[in-house]
Design a protein around this motif. Structure first.
Motif, PDB file in Angstrom:
ATOM      1  N   ALA A 213      49.975  53.528  41.743  1.00  0.00           N
ATOM      2  CA  ALA A 213      50.328  54.701  40.945  1.00  0.00           C
ATOM      3  C   ALA A 213      51.490  54.429  40.006  1.00  0.00           C
ATOM      4  CB  ALA A 213      50.663  55.873  41.871  1.00  0.00           C
ATOM      5  N   TYR A 214      52.388  53.528  40.392  1.00  0.00           N
ATOM      6  CA  TYR A 214      53.562  53.223  39.567  1.00  0.00           C
ATOM      7  C   TYR A 214      53.175  52.538  38.256  1.00  0.00           C
ATOM      8  CZ  TYR A 214      52.644  49.286  42.671  1.00  0.00           C
ATOM      9  OH  TYR A 214      52.013  48.330  43.427  1.00  0.00           O
ATOM     10  N   ASP A 215      51.942  52.040  38.161  1.00  0.00           N
ATOM     11  CA  ASP A 215      51.481  51.447  36.913  1.00  0.00           C
ATOM     12  C   ASP A 215      50.899  52.498  35.970  1.00  0.00           C
ATOM     13  OD1 ASP A 215      51.897  48.596  36.616  1.00  0.00           O
ATOM     14  OD2 ASP A 215      50.786  48.400  38.478  1.00  0.00           O
ATOM     15  N   GLY A 216      50.863  53.752  36.395  1.00  0.00           N
ATOM     16  CA  GLY A 216      50.457  54.829  35.504  1.00  0.00           C
ATOM     17  C   GLY A 216      49.004  54.836  35.105  1.00  0.00           C
ATOM     18  N   LEU A 217      48.118  54.370  35.993  1.00  0.00           N
ATOM     19  CA  LEU A 217      46.697  54.371  35.661  1.00  0.00           C
ATOM     20  C   LEU A 217      46.148  55.792  35.599  1.00  0.00           C
ATOM     21  CD1 LEU A 217      45.256  51.425  37.797  1.00  0.00           C
ATOM     22  CD2 LEU A 217      45.647  51.466  35.339  1.00  0.00           C
ATOM     23  N   LEU A 218      45.398  56.079  34.535  1.00  0.00           N
ATOM     24  CA  LEU A 218      44.737  57.371  34.375  1.00  0.00           C
ATOM     25  C   LEU A 218      43.230  57.162  34.339  1.00  0.00           C
ATOM     26  CD1 LEU A 218      46.828  59.167  31.584  1.00  0.00           C
ATOM     27  CD2 LEU A 218      46.886  59.611  34.042  1.00  0.00           C
ATOM     28  N   ARG A 219      42.495  57.991  35.083  1.00  0.00           N
ATOM     29  CA  ARG A 219      41.038  57.902  35.037  1.00  0.00           C
ATOM     30  C   ARG A 219      40.563  58.403  33.667  1.00  0.00           C
ATOM     31  NH1 ARG A 219      36.881  57.452  38.851  1.00  0.00           N
ATOM     32  NH2 ARG A 219      38.533  56.436  40.041  1.00  0.00           N
ATOM     33  N   CYS A 220      39.804  57.572  32.982  1.00  0.00           N
ATOM     34  CA  CYS A 220      39.330  57.932  31.653  1.00  0.00           C
ATOM     35  C   CYS A 220      37.803  57.932  31.552  1.00  0.00           C
ATOM     36  CB  CYS A 220      39.916  56.986  30.604  1.00  0.00           C
ATOM     37  SG  CYS A 220      39.538  55.229  30.897  1.00  0.00           S
ATOM     38  N   HIS A 221      37.160  57.472  32.626  1.00  0.00           N
ATOM     39  CA  HIS A 221      35.700  57.308  32.637  1.00  0.00           C
ATOM     40  C   HIS A 221      35.311  57.186  34.104  1.00  0.00           C
ATOM     41  CE1 HIS A 221      31.881  55.025  32.302  1.00  0.00           C
ATOM     42  NE2 HIS A 221      31.753  55.615  31.130  1.00  0.00           N
ATOM     43  N   PRO A 222      34.079  57.569  34.487  1.00  0.00           N
ATOM     44  CA  PRO A 222      33.689  57.417  35.895  1.00  0.00           C
ATOM     45  C   PRO A 222      33.935  56.029  36.473  1.00  0.00           C
ATOM     46  CG  PRO A 222      32.039  58.706  34.747  1.00  0.00           C
ATOM     47  CD  PRO A 222      33.017  58.237  33.706  1.00  0.00           C
ATOM     48  N   HIS A 223      33.957  54.985  35.622  1.00  0.00           N
ATOM     49  CA  HIS A 223      34.112  53.624  36.119  1.00  0.00           C
ATOM     50  C   HIS A 223      35.358  52.920  35.600  1.00  0.00           C
ATOM     51  CE1 HIS A 223      30.109  54.197  37.632  1.00  0.00           C
ATOM     52  NE2 HIS A 223      29.620  54.360  36.431  1.00  0.00           N
ATOM     53  N   TYR A 224      36.197  53.624  34.849  1.00  0.00           N
ATOM     54  CA  TYR A 224      37.380  52.985  34.260  1.00  0.00           C
ATOM     55  C   TYR A 224      38.634  53.833  34.429  1.00  0.00           C
ATOM     56  CZ  TYR A 224      34.499  49.592  31.670  1.00  0.00           C
ATOM     57  OH  TYR A 224      33.632  48.588  31.322  1.00  0.00           O
ATOM     58  N   SER A 225      39.758  53.145  34.606  1.00  0.00           N
ATOM     59  CA  SER A 225      41.085  53.743  34.504  1.00  0.00           C
ATOM     60  C   SER A 225      41.895  52.888  33.546  1.00  0.00           C
ATOM     61  CB  SER A 225      41.785  53.791  35.866  1.00  0.00           C
ATOM     62  OG  SER A 225      41.208  54.764  36.706  1.00  0.00           O
ATOM     63  N   THR A 255      35.585  59.241  28.184  1.00  0.00           N
ATOM     64  CA  THR A 255      34.634  60.326  28.012  1.00  0.00           C
ATOM     65  C   THR A 255      35.336  61.592  27.546  1.00  0.00           C
ATOM     66  OG1 THR A 255      34.830  60.803  30.375  1.00  0.00           O
ATOM     67  CG2 THR A 255      32.983  59.433  29.690  1.00  0.00           C
ATOM     68  N   ALA A 256      34.576  62.501  26.950  1.00  0.00           N
ATOM     69  CA  ALA A 256      35.168  63.699  26.342  1.00  0.00           C
ATOM     70  C   ALA A 256      35.950  64.554  27.333  1.00  0.00           C
ATOM     71  CB  ALA A 256      34.064  64.537  25.698  1.00  0.00           C
ATOM     72  N   ASP A 257      35.514  64.615  28.592  1.00  0.00           N
ATOM     73  CA  ASP A 257      36.218  65.442  29.568  1.00  0.00           C
ATOM     74  C   ASP A 257      37.566  64.854  29.965  1.00  0.00           C
ATOM     75  OD1 ASP A 257      34.894  63.335  30.771  1.00  0.00           O
ATOM     76  OD2 ASP A 257      34.503  64.406  32.632  1.00  0.00           O
ATOM     77  N   ASN A 258      37.874  63.659  29.486  1.00  0.00           N
ATOM     78  CA  ASN A 258      39.181  63.024  29.778  1.00  0.00           C
ATOM     79  C   ASN A 258      40.095  62.948  28.558  1.00  0.00           C
ATOM     80  OD1 ASN A 258      39.038  62.095  32.679  1.00  0.00           O
ATOM     81  ND2 ASN A 258      37.206  61.087  31.905  1.00  0.00           N
ATOM     82  N   PHE A 259      39.655  63.500  27.414  1.00  0.00           N
ATOM     83  CA  PHE A 259      40.461  63.426  26.199  1.00  0.00           C
ATOM     84  C   PHE A 259      41.837  64.050  26.391  1.00  0.00           C
ATOM     85  CE2 PHE A 259      36.759  63.215  22.926  1.00  0.00           C
ATOM     86  CZ  PHE A 259      36.434  61.956  23.397  1.00  0.00           C
ATOM     87  N   SER A 260      41.889  65.161  27.110  1.00  0.00           N
ATOM     88  CA  SER A 260      43.158  65.897  27.238  1.00  0.00           C
ATOM     89  C   SER A 260      44.245  65.088  27.935  1.00  0.00           C
ATOM     90  CB  SER A 260      42.925  67.203  28.003  1.00  0.00           C
ATOM     91  OG  SER A 260      42.431  66.949  29.303  1.00  0.00           O
ATOM     92  N   LYS A 261      43.876  64.063  28.688  1.00  0.00           N
ATOM     93  CA  LYS A 261      44.863  63.243  29.390  1.00  0.00           C
ATOM     94  C   LYS A 261      45.679  62.376  28.433  1.00  0.00           C
ATOM     95  CE  LYS A 261      42.039  62.869  33.591  1.00  0.00           C
ATOM     96  NZ  LYS A 261      41.348  61.950  34.508  1.00  0.00           N
ATOM     97  N   PHE A 262      45.168  62.227  27.199  1.00  0.00           N
ATOM     98  CA  PHE A 262      45.833  61.355  26.243  1.00  0.00           C
ATOM     99  C   PHE A 262      46.458  62.131  25.094  1.00  0.00           C
ATOM    100  CE2 PHE A 262      42.571  59.018  28.437  1.00  0.00           C
ATOM    101  CZ  PHE A 262      43.199  57.843  28.765  1.00  0.00           C
TER     102      PHE A 262
END
Length: 262
Positions: A213-225, A255-262
């Protein structure tokens, strides 16, 4: 830069799920309502249910057999072929149902082809037209998001951030994780580091995100962070965003449902 040929460009992803079920349900409802003008209620309902069942079964089974309706190789050309095959299977199922209602009196391959071929060809015209409109709209909307994100990167540190605080993910060196990738149906994650090295871990991406978690990974796709501090560039297509990240040549999808995270 998107290819000028729309059939060679990525098409919105179509993984089996709630949206796919709703879409096939709407198609079946349209068939039911249209047939009410020529058939009794029970027969029109039977055709509607057949269309719904065959469409769901086709999508679910082909996906389990390895058909990937995701990623940059899922183009509009492949989507069009996919829809043509679906129309062919639906035509075959409706042909069998019709034969059942008339005592199998027209069970003939020539009759089936006479019905199925025009059905597929004529049916593809509105499907391709609506698909093209869907693709262009998604591309335009995603490109707007990509432009805003790219501007925010230019206004920051250019996508290269200092080493994150906390315990470093590199073994004895300050080497941050920039991307995590877990293949479909595999409980193994490949993690990519800022330095360019990569490592496979026999754990799911969900666990990796918690442990690092300290590396700040964000889920951006079902198979990618992805670690947003290391994003260098952004492009877009109908499926969403593609991120260029420091330390790897992998184009990370968002994916579009993850746009808000960025």
């Amino acid at each position: 830069m998107l290819n000028r040929n729309p059939f060679s460009r990525p098409f919105p992803e179509r993984l089996f799920g709630r949206q796919v079920i709703i879409g096939h349900g709407r198609t079946a409802l349209f068939v039911f309502v249209a047939l009410l003008f020529i058939f009794p209620l029970a027969r029109a309902l039977a055709y509607g249910l057949i269309v719904f069942a065959v469409a769901l079964a086709y999508h679910f089974i082909t996906e389990r057999l390895g058909v990937r309706r995701t990623g940059p190789k899922w183009t509009m050309a492949k989507w069009t072929l996919d829809q043509a095959l679906l129309l062919l299977f639906v035509s075959a199922a409706c042909f069998l149902l019709y034969n059942y209602t008339v005592g199998w009196s027209v069970m003939n391959l020539e009759v089936f082809l006479y019905i199925a071929v025009p059905t597929v060809l004529v049916g593809l015209l509105p499907i391709v037209t609506s698909g093209l409109a869907l693709q262009i709209r998604a591309e335009r909307e995603n490109q707007k998001v990509a432009s805003r994100l790219q501007l925010s990167l230019i206004g920051s540190t250019g996508g290269v951030a200092p080493v994150s605080a906390g315990k470093p993910s590199g073994e004895g060196s300050p080497d941050s994780i920039v991307v995590g990738y877990q293949p479909r149906l595999v409980k193994r994650t490949t993690i990519y580091f800022e330095s360019g090295r990569r490592k496979e871990i026999e754990q799911s991406l969900d666990i990796i995100e918690k442990e690092y978690a300290y590396d700040g990974l964000l889920r951006c796709h079902p198979h990618y962070s992805v670690n947003p501090d290391h994003i260098l560039g952004v492009t877009a297509d109908a499926q969403g965003l593609r991120l260029t990240v420091q330390g790897t040549s992998v184009k990370v999808p968002v994916t579009a449902d993850n746009f808000s995270k960025f």
